[in-house]
Scaffold this active site. Structure first.
Site, PDB file in Angstrom:
ATOM      1  N   CYS A   2       0.819  -1.220   0.000  1.00  0.00           N
ATOM      2  CA  CYS A   2       0.000   0.000   0.000  1.00  0.00           C
ATOM      3  C   CYS A   2       0.855   1.274   0.000  1.00  0.00           C
ATOM      4  O   CYS A   2       1.977   1.277   0.492  1.00  0.00           O
ATOM      5  CB  CYS A   2      -0.865   0.022   1.246  1.00  0.00           C
ATOM      6  SG  CYS A   2      -1.827  -1.466   1.458  1.00  0.00           S
ATOM      7  N   ARG A  31       4.945   0.178  -6.284  1.00  0.00           N
ATOM      8  CA  ARG A  31       4.961  -0.620  -5.059  1.00  0.00           C
ATOM      9  C   ARG A  31       4.044  -1.829  -5.140  1.00  0.00           C
ATOM     10  O   ARG A  31       4.138  -2.732  -4.315  1.00  0.00           O
ATOM     11  CB  ARG A  31       4.530   0.257  -3.869  1.00  0.00           C
ATOM     12  CG  ARG A  31       5.460   1.410  -3.610  1.00  0.00           C
ATOM     13  CD  ARG A  31       4.869   2.323  -2.567  1.00  0.00           C
ATOM     14  NE  ARG A  31       4.738   1.642  -1.300  1.00  0.00           N
ATOM     15  CZ  ARG A  31       5.654   1.667  -0.340  1.00  0.00           C
ATOM     16  NH1 ARG A  31       6.758   2.338  -0.517  1.00  0.00           N
ATOM     17  NH2 ARG A  31       5.464   1.041   0.788  1.00  0.00           N
ATOM     18  N   TRP A  80      -3.036  -2.743  -1.452  1.00  0.00           N
ATOM     19  CA  TRP A  80      -2.604  -4.102  -1.796  1.00  0.00           C
ATOM     20  C   TRP A  80      -3.332  -4.985  -0.781  1.00  0.00           C
ATOM     21  O   TRP A  80      -3.010  -4.973   0.406  1.00  0.00           O
ATOM     22  CB  TRP A  80      -1.092  -4.195  -1.644  1.00  0.00           C
ATOM     23  CG  TRP A  80      -0.457  -5.446  -2.153  1.00  0.00           C
ATOM     24  CD1 TRP A  80      -0.072  -5.702  -3.444  1.00  0.00           C
ATOM     25  CD2 TRP A  80      -0.079  -6.597  -1.390  1.00  0.00           C
ATOM     26  NE1 TRP A  80       0.512  -6.945  -3.526  1.00  0.00           N
ATOM     27  CE2 TRP A  80       0.523  -7.518  -2.280  1.00  0.00           C
ATOM     28  CE3 TRP A  80      -0.191  -6.964  -0.046  1.00  0.00           C
ATOM     29  CZ2 TRP A  80       1.012  -8.756  -1.871  1.00  0.00           C
ATOM     30  CZ3 TRP A  80       0.293  -8.203   0.354  1.00  0.00           C
ATOM     31  CH2 TRP A  80       0.877  -9.078  -0.559  1.00  0.00           C
ATOM     32  N   ASN A 106      -1.637   2.261   6.043  1.00  0.00           N
ATOM     33  CA  ASN A 106      -0.711   1.186   5.646  1.00  0.00           C
ATOM     34  C   ASN A 106      -0.388   0.399   6.897  1.00  0.00           C
ATOM     35  O   ASN A 106      -0.215   0.986   7.971  1.00  0.00           O
ATOM     36  CB  ASN A 106       0.607   1.766   5.110  1.00  0.00           C
ATOM     37  CG  ASN A 106       0.476   2.314   3.710  1.00  0.00           C
ATOM     38  OD1 ASN A 106      -0.597   2.279   3.125  1.00  0.00           O
ATOM     39  ND2 ASN A 106       1.576   2.839   3.189  1.00  0.00           N
ATOM     40  N   GLY A 107      -0.256  -0.912   6.749  1.00  0.00           N
ATOM     41  CA  GLY A 107       0.068  -1.745   7.905  1.00  0.00           C
ATOM     42  C   GLY A 107      -1.091  -2.676   8.225  1.00  0.00           C
ATOM     43  O   GLY A 107      -1.989  -2.872   7.393  1.00  0.00           O
ATOM     44  N   GLU A 487      20.379 -15.484  -6.700  1.00  0.00           N
ATOM     45  CA  GLU A 487      19.787 -14.236  -7.169  1.00  0.00           C
ATOM     46  C   GLU A 487      19.293 -14.375  -8.623  1.00  0.00           C
ATOM     47  O   GLU A 487      18.224 -13.883  -8.975  1.00  0.00           O
ATOM     48  CB  GLU A 487      20.810 -13.099  -7.033  1.00  0.00           C
ATOM     49  CG  GLU A 487      20.387 -11.756  -7.570  1.00  0.00           C
ATOM     50  CD  GLU A 487      19.067 -11.240  -7.009  1.00  0.00           C
ATOM     51  OE1 GLU A 487      18.534 -11.812  -6.053  1.00  0.00           O
ATOM     52  OE2 GLU A 487      18.550 -10.268  -7.585  1.00  0.00           O
ATOM     53  N   LYS A 491      15.446 -13.727  -9.740  1.00  0.00           N
ATOM     54  CA  LYS A 491      15.123 -12.689 -10.732  1.00  0.00           C
ATOM     55  C   LYS A 491      14.237 -13.275 -11.819  1.00  0.00           C
ATOM     56  O   LYS A 491      13.243 -12.690 -12.221  1.00  0.00           O
ATOM     57  CB  LYS A 491      16.439 -12.160 -11.313  1.00  0.00           C
ATOM     58  CG  LYS A 491      16.489 -10.743 -11.705  1.00  0.00           C
ATOM     59  CD  LYS A 491      16.682  -9.756 -10.584  1.00  0.00           C
ATOM     60  CE  LYS A 491      15.706  -9.854  -9.483  1.00  0.00           C
ATOM     61  NZ  LYS A 491      16.042  -9.224  -8.253  1.00  0.00           N
ATOM     62  N   GLU A 494      10.601 -14.278 -10.477  1.00  0.00           N
ATOM     63  CA  GLU A 494       9.672 -13.221 -10.055  1.00  0.00           C
ATOM     64  C   GLU A 494       9.106 -12.428 -11.222  1.00  0.00           C
ATOM     65  O   GLU A 494       7.981 -11.956 -11.151  1.00  0.00           O
ATOM     66  CB  GLU A 494      10.268 -12.316  -8.972  1.00  0.00           C
ATOM     67  CG  GLU A 494      11.375 -11.415  -9.371  1.00  0.00           C
ATOM     68  CD  GLU A 494      11.879 -10.557  -8.204  1.00  0.00           C
ATOM     69  OE1 GLU A 494      11.126 -10.245  -7.287  1.00  0.00           O
ATOM     70  OE2 GLU A 494      13.070 -10.196  -8.237  1.00  0.00           O
ATOM     71  N   HIS A 510      22.329 -34.925  -5.213  1.00  0.00           N
ATOM     72  CA  HIS A 510      21.759 -35.521  -3.998  1.00  0.00           C
ATOM     73  C   HIS A 510      20.238 -35.513  -4.048  1.00  0.00           C
ATOM     74  O   HIS A 510      19.578 -35.601  -3.020  1.00  0.00           O
ATOM     75  CB  HIS A 510      22.283 -34.786  -2.760  1.00  0.00           C
ATOM     76  CG  HIS A 510      23.754 -34.967  -2.582  1.00  0.00           C
ATOM     77  ND1 HIS A 510      24.313 -36.144  -2.142  1.00  0.00           N
ATOM     78  CD2 HIS A 510      24.795 -34.146  -2.863  1.00  0.00           C
ATOM     79  CE1 HIS A 510      25.629 -36.028  -2.134  1.00  0.00           C
ATOM     80  NE2 HIS A 510      25.948 -34.826  -2.580  1.00  0.00           N
ATOM     81  N   LYS A 607       6.857  -3.965  -4.025  1.00  0.00           N
ATOM     82  CA  LYS A 607       8.240  -3.491  -3.950  1.00  0.00           C
ATOM     83  C   LYS A 607       8.762  -3.536  -2.522  1.00  0.00           C
ATOM     84  O   LYS A 607       9.893  -3.915  -2.280  1.00  0.00           O
ATOM     85  CB  LYS A 607       8.316  -2.059  -4.506  1.00  0.00           C
ATOM     86  CG  LYS A 607       9.710  -1.465  -4.503  1.00  0.00           C
ATOM     87  CD  LYS A 607      10.646  -2.215  -5.440  1.00  0.00           C
ATOM     88  CE  LYS A 607      12.067  -1.688  -5.406  1.00  0.00           C
ATOM     89  NZ  LYS A 607      12.997  -2.650  -6.029  1.00  0.00           N
TER      90      LYS A 607
HETATM   91  C1  AGP Z   1      13.716  -8.269  -5.270  1.00  0.00           C
HETATM   92  O1  AGP Z   1      13.765  -8.488  -6.623  1.00  0.00           O
HETATM   93  C2  AGP Z   1      12.492  -8.599  -4.607  1.00  0.00           C
HETATM   94  N1  AGP Z   1      11.359  -8.090  -5.215  1.00  0.00           N
HETATM   95  C3  AGP Z   1      12.455  -8.769  -3.117  1.00  0.00           C
HETATM   96  O2  AGP Z   1      12.984 -10.041  -2.893  1.00  0.00           O
HETATM   97  C4  AGP Z   1      13.196  -7.753  -2.211  1.00  0.00           C
HETATM   98  O3  AGP Z   1      14.563  -7.839  -2.412  1.00  0.00           O
HETATM   99  C5  AGP Z   1      12.838  -8.044  -0.745  1.00  0.00           C
HETATM  100  O4  AGP Z   1      11.467  -7.897  -0.554  1.00  0.00           O
HETATM  101  C6  AGP Z   1      13.617  -7.196   0.228  1.00  0.00           C
HETATM  102  O5  AGP Z   1      13.364  -5.837   0.039  1.00  0.00           O
HETATM  103  P1  AGP Z   1      14.234  -4.739   0.748  1.00  0.00           P
HETATM  104  O6  AGP Z   1      15.613  -4.842   0.159  1.00  0.00           O
HETATM  105  O7  AGP Z   1      13.577  -3.446   0.412  1.00  0.00           O
HETATM  106  O8  AGP Z   1      14.257  -5.038   2.199  1.00  0.00           O
END
Ligand code: AGP
Length: 612
Positions: A2, A31, A80, A106-107, A487, A491, A494, A510, A607
């Site tokens: 949000c 976001r 959201w 928010n929250g 990573e 990437k 997602e 394994h 985000k």
């Molecule tokens: C990154 O591509 C992601 N969307 C997600 O994993 C992100 O890195 C994670 O939510 C942590 O966010 P932050 O670095 O703002 O704490």
């Protein structure tokens, strides 16, 4: 997740309140959200007007154009969904039953059910399924003729986290705010006073912002902003945010993600120059978190983070151990926040977070702080909650990162771990000043080396076209190549929604190798010389199962490996994973583009994850 925005306009200024709210919400779109709304105080008719819509801000714009609400003071929200499906009724702002109070939030109000039940017993009717509506109803029900006093009475009844912006029908030019464990920042501009949950919403108007303290209240009128905590007025300092609003635009790129991948040479240069005097070959002492005494006393660095930031932490763990001989442990923050391990003598804690607002990372930091540990933070957002809670912050200078998929923040986080490891090694006497100079000279080449990889984006794009039918991708590597594989796999999954997994290359046999057949692509990263032959042997194991292979590393043109090879420029083993990551980012981007995915706003993702 949000987003919140608010604006109260000075008389006779030309700014349009509705436009500030809608523009702010558009700047918060990245976001992730599923519905949006605004509320304005209509002074003439003495009422609070709502416009809300499910879906994109463009839908909300249409509603605003049809209903033409009037007012110079308002609040807006992108939602959201957490409590209740995305619908107009559940969309913020929420009005209390008698329409005297409008709230965006928010929250999560964790005790909302108990509060709702109590209010229902007292005859209050609810219009939504949200936790937020209880705040609006409580404020109206317990209103004492003064909204600040009412808030002081209501806030202690709320459990959970909140950033709140509130309109009171009786004060049509005033916005009330409060926060607990959710970010909220305020700003004064030429046209009036602003608030937002994220600086991106305000970059078009101002760079100087105030953060509200935990459990504090702020009152915004067009002319001034007042802060209150525990009944006492506070006078906090403003913080200058050095971001350029054009940095938060696509600048001709199809997507923010691609633009941010191409921002990386600059982000690396800016971050490097802030911490290092490249010409003299020294690290700027005043930017570093450890004195020589502290560095020598350091027995363990525990690093907690989520998602991509966690992957940077895994990389950091290797660098700190290899370069500086400092025992380090990377931990997933959502698990680590519940760790019962007592603190160790000589232990220091570090939280890594691009946004500086991730709820689990913040909770891990708070937990460690309460245990008395010295807490460091590595963040990209000046004044973010994690940055403010930490004893020392190292900022990445990546500029605003808008795409949900983190790219430039990650690369600069890893760069900072490289610098920190070099500094600790030097302070602990395992790296001489001369050796440090050599290592800094290598670091200084990184931006150009990244540029060289970006210049070969067509190679990546063309290869991706051959992968139309590929739905299972494994990323394998050893040591730091395993960290970068984690990573690379994240990437890809997602943004393209393709099944991808990262494995320590030696671990595959394994169990998981059972999944490998001719329909799979296996991306092998092999840059770590100490295990190079072993990684290549693991590559042969998957080749024998019919998988297609893509190899990343430095290999001669006439290499004997019968597969596609993407070479990185010559560099040390410690820097190589930064460069292979750039290929992985481009690969994920073009795969997602080929599959027609919404690259900057992938499904189900936000985000900044500000709830547990
Ligand atoms: C990154 O591509 C992601 N969307 C997600 O994993 C992100 O890195 C994670 O939510 C942590 O966010 P932050 O670095 O703002 O704490």
């Amino acid at each position: 997740m949000c987003g919140i925005v608010g604006f109260t306009k000075k008389k006779y200024r030309s700014a349009c309140c509705l436009e500030v709210l809608l523009n702010g919400l558009e700047n918060l779109e990245y976001r992730g959200y599923d519905s949006a709304g605004i509320a304005v105080s209509d002074m003439e008719h003495q009422e609070l007007k709502l416009c809300r819509a499910v879906g994109r801000i463009s839908n909300l714009r249409r509603v605003v154009e049809e209903e033409k609400p009037e007012g110079s003071c308002g609040i807006g929200h992108t939602r959201w969904a957490t409590h209740g499906k995305p619908s107009v009724e559940n969309c913020h702002p929420h009005l209390a039953e008698k329409k005297t109070v409008a709230v965006v939030h928010n929250g999560i109000i964790e005790n909302y059910q108990a509060l709702k039940l109590q209010l229902q017993k007292e005859g209050v009717h609810f219009a939504s399924q949200t936790d937020t509506e209880v705040v609006a109803q409580l404020l109206e029900k317990q209103y004492c003729g003064d909204m600040k006093k009412t808030l002081e009475r209501v806030l202690p009844q709320l459990e959970g986290s909140f950033a709140l912006a509130i309109l009171d029908r009786n004060q049509p030019d005033t916005i009330y705010c409060a926060r607990r464990r959710s970010p909220l920042l305020l700003a004064k501009g030429e046209d009036g006073a602003y608030l937002a949950s994220d600086i991106s919403a305000l970059l078009d108007y101002t760079r100087d912002v105030w953060y509200i303290d935990e459990d504090s209240i702020a009152v915004l009128t067009p002319e001034e902003i007042m802060f209150w905590k525990d009944g006492e007025q506070q006078f906090p300092q403003s913080v200058h945010i050095n971001w350029d609003s054009s940095a938060a635009r696509k600048n001709g790129f199809d997507h923010f993600m691609l633009k941010e991948i191409f921002d990386q040479p600059t982000a690396l240069r800016d971050t490097l120059n802030h911490y290092v005097d490249v010409e003299k070959g020294i690290i700027r002492r005043e930017t570093m978190p450890f004195t020589m005494e502290q560095a020598k006393a350091l027995k363990r660095l525990t690093i907690a983070a989520c998602g991509t930031a966690y992957h940077a932490a895994v990389m950091g763990q290797s660098l700190l151990e290899q370069v500086a001989g400092v025992p380090a442990m990377a931990a997933v923050a959502s698990e680590y926040r519940y760790s019962t391990m007592p603190p160790m003598e000589g232990e220091v804690f570090m939280a890594v977070s691009q946004s500086g607002e991730t709820a689990d990372t913040l909770a891990a930091l708070t937990h460690k702080k309460a245990q008395g540990l010295r807490c460091l933070a590595l963040s990209n957002v000046i004044g973010s909650t994690i940055a403010r809670e930490a004893d020392h912050v190292m900022y990445t200078l990546a500029g605003p990162e808008i795409a949900v998929a983190s790219t430039k923040a990650y690369l600069t986080q890893v760069l900072l771990f490289e610098i920190l490891a070099l500094d600790l090694a030097n302070l602990r006497g395992v790296l001489s000043d001369e050796e440090l100079k050599v290592r800094i000279a290598e670091l200084a080449q990184l931006p150009e080396q990244v540029e060289a990889i970006l210049a070969s984006k067509k190679t990546v794009e063309d290869f991706v076209q051959t992968q139309k039918n590929c739905h299972d991708i494994f990323f394998i590597g050893r040591l730091m190549d395993y960290a970068s594989s984690l990573e690379a796999a994240l990437k890809l999954k997602e943004i393209s929604y393709l099944h991808s997994e990262a494995y320590a290359a030696g671990e595959l046999k394994h169990g998981t190798i059972a999944l490998v057949d001719e329909s799979c692509l296996v991306v092998v990263t092999a840059t770590q010389s100490v295990v190079l032959e072993k990684t290549l042997a693991n590559m042969e194991e998957v080749r024998a199962r019919g998988a297609e292979l893509l190899l990343l590393g430095h290999f001669p043109v006439d290499h004997p490996h019968d597969c596609t090879v993407w070479n990185i420029p010559a560099c040390s083993d410690q820097l190589a994973p930064i460069l292979t990551t750039v290929y992985a980012q481009l690969f994920a981007y073009y795969m997602a583009k080929m599959h027609g995915c919404d690259i900057d706003k992938p499904r189900n993702l936000a985000k900044s994850v500000t709830v547990e």
